[in-house]
Design a protein around this motif. Structure first.
Motif, mmCIF file in Angstrom:
data_model
loop_
_atom_site.group_PDB
_atom_site.id
_atom_site.type_symbol
_atom_site.label_atom_id
_atom_site.label_comp_id
_atom_site.label_asym_id
_atom_site.label_seq_id
_atom_site.Cartn_x
_atom_site.Cartn_y
_atom_site.Cartn_z
ATOM 1 N N LEU A 47 -52.202 66.110 59.189
ATOM 2 C CA LEU A 47 -52.468 67.532 59.011
ATOM 3 C C LEU A 47 -52.121 68.309 60.274
ATOM 4 N N TYR A 48 -51.576 69.496 60.074
ATOM 5 C CA TYR A 48 -51.301 70.381 61.193
ATOM 6 C C TYR A 48 -52.568 71.128 61.586
ATOM 7 N N LEU A 49 -52.552 71.684 62.773
ATOM 8 C CA LEU A 49 -53.698 72.394 63.335
ATOM 9 C C LEU A 49 -54.267 73.418 62.344
ATOM 10 N N GLY A 50 -53.422 74.227 61.753
ATOM 11 C CA GLY A 50 -53.872 75.257 60.814
ATOM 12 C C GLY A 50 -54.553 74.678 59.586
ATOM 13 N N GLN A 51 -54.058 73.546 59.116
ATOM 14 C CA GLN A 51 -54.667 72.896 57.951
ATOM 15 C C GLN A 51 -56.054 72.358 58.286
ATOM 16 N N VAL A 52 -56.187 71.759 59.472
ATOM 17 C CA VAL A 52 -57.492 71.240 59.904
ATOM 18 C C VAL A 52 -58.482 72.398 60.032
ATOM 19 N N CYS A 53 -58.023 73.512 60.615
ATOM 20 C CA CYS A 53 -58.883 74.690 60.765
ATOM 21 C C CYS A 53 -59.363 75.198 59.412
ATOM 22 N N GLN A 54 -58.446 75.252 58.462
ATOM 23 C CA GLN A 54 -58.801 75.745 57.130
ATOM 24 C C GLN A 54 -59.821 74.827 56.458
ATOM 25 N N ILE A 55 -59.623 73.532 56.555
ATOM 26 C CA ILE A 55 -60.544 72.572 55.933
ATOM 27 C C ILE A 55 -61.909 72.602 56.609
ATOM 28 N N ALA A 56 -61.915 72.625 57.940
ATOM 29 C CA ALA A 56 -63.174 72.560 58.697
ATOM 30 C C ALA A 56 -63.879 73.912 58.790
ATOM 31 N N GLY A 57 -63.152 74.987 58.562
ATOM 32 C CA GLY A 57 -63.760 76.318 58.642
ATOM 33 C C GLY A 57 -63.978 76.782 60.075
ATOM 34 N N ILE A 58 -62.990 76.502 60.942
ATOM 35 C CA ILE A 58 -63.075 76.922 62.341
ATOM 36 C C ILE A 58 -61.773 77.629 62.727
ATOM 37 N N SER A 59 -61.787 78.293 63.884
ATOM 38 C CA SER A 59 -60.594 78.990 64.353
ATOM 39 C C SER A 59 -59.659 78.020 65.071
ATOM 40 N N LYS A 60 -58.425 78.446 65.263
ATOM 41 C CA LYS A 60 -57.451 77.628 65.986
ATOM 42 C C LYS A 60 -57.862 77.466 67.450
ATOM 43 N N MET A 61 -58.446 78.514 68.007
ATOM 44 C CA MET A 61 -58.928 78.418 69.394
ATOM 45 C C MET A 61 -60.035 77.376 69.521
ATOM 46 N N LYS A 78 -44.575 69.161 70.040
ATOM 47 C CA LYS A 78 -44.614 70.628 70.001
ATOM 48 C C LYS A 78 -45.852 71.134 69.272
ATOM 49 N N GLN A 79 -46.227 70.454 68.210
ATOM 50 C CA GLN A 79 -47.390 70.874 67.422
ATOM 51 C C GLN A 79 -48.303 69.675 67.207
ATOM 52 N N ARG A 80 -49.587 69.889 67.382
ATOM 53 C CA ARG A 80 -50.547 68.796 67.204
ATOM 54 C C ARG A 80 -50.636 68.412 65.728
ATOM 55 N N ILE A 81 -50.689 67.115 65.504
ATOM 56 C CA ILE A 81 -50.855 66.582 64.151
ATOM 57 C C ILE A 81 -52.096 65.699 64.164
ATOM 58 N N TYR A 82 -52.994 65.964 63.238
ATOM 59 C CA TYR A 82 -54.272 65.267 63.158
ATOM 60 C C TYR A 82 -54.270 64.297 61.982
#
Length: 125
Positions: A47-61, A78-82
């Motif tokens: 999962l990309y950073l934005g996807q993790v944020c959406q699932i967890a309900g937190i901001s990218k920061m 270049k982009q974090r993958i979780y």
């Protein structure tokens, strides 16, 4: 046959009998399938950073800060993958924060929870 009798009594839509045979063929194909245990494939999810944020309900920061602070392993340059384990850690930290723990305590609680459950899973196997 029945379809000739039906055709004589009721006007049938064009291609009706062909659709019926397709439905029957489809039913036979469906009977070949078996359930898939999705839990066997979760370790392949990335999962990309934005996807993790959406699932967890937190901001990218927040995710960026937590990833550094909790040393959550990620892939990618270049982009974090979780992976799914990292997502679980993030969600546990979020849960602990929602229950009033500060970030340091939330990270420690998540770490201990994962260790306890990993040990319990190994014992059950």
């Amino acid at each position: 046959p029945l379809h000739k009798w039906i055709r004589g009594c009721y006007p049938l839509p064009r291609g009706f009998l062909r659709r019926k045979s397709l439905v029957m063929a489809f039913t036979k194909q469906v009977d070949l399938l078996e359930p898939i245990d999705m839990s066997e494939h979760l370790d392949k999810i990335e999962l990309y950073l934005g996807q993790v944020c959406q699932i967890a309900g937190i901001s990218k920061m927040q995710l960026d800060y937590w990833t550094n602070k909790a040393q959550i392993p990620t892939k990618g340059k270049k982009q974090r993958i979780y992976d799914i384990d990292a997502l679980e850690t993030v969600m546990l930290i979020k849960q602990a924060k929602d229950k009033g723990l500060n970030l340091g305590a939330a990270i420690e609680a998540a770490r201990r929870f994962r260790e306890t459950n990993r040990t319990a899973a190994v014992v059950e196997s």
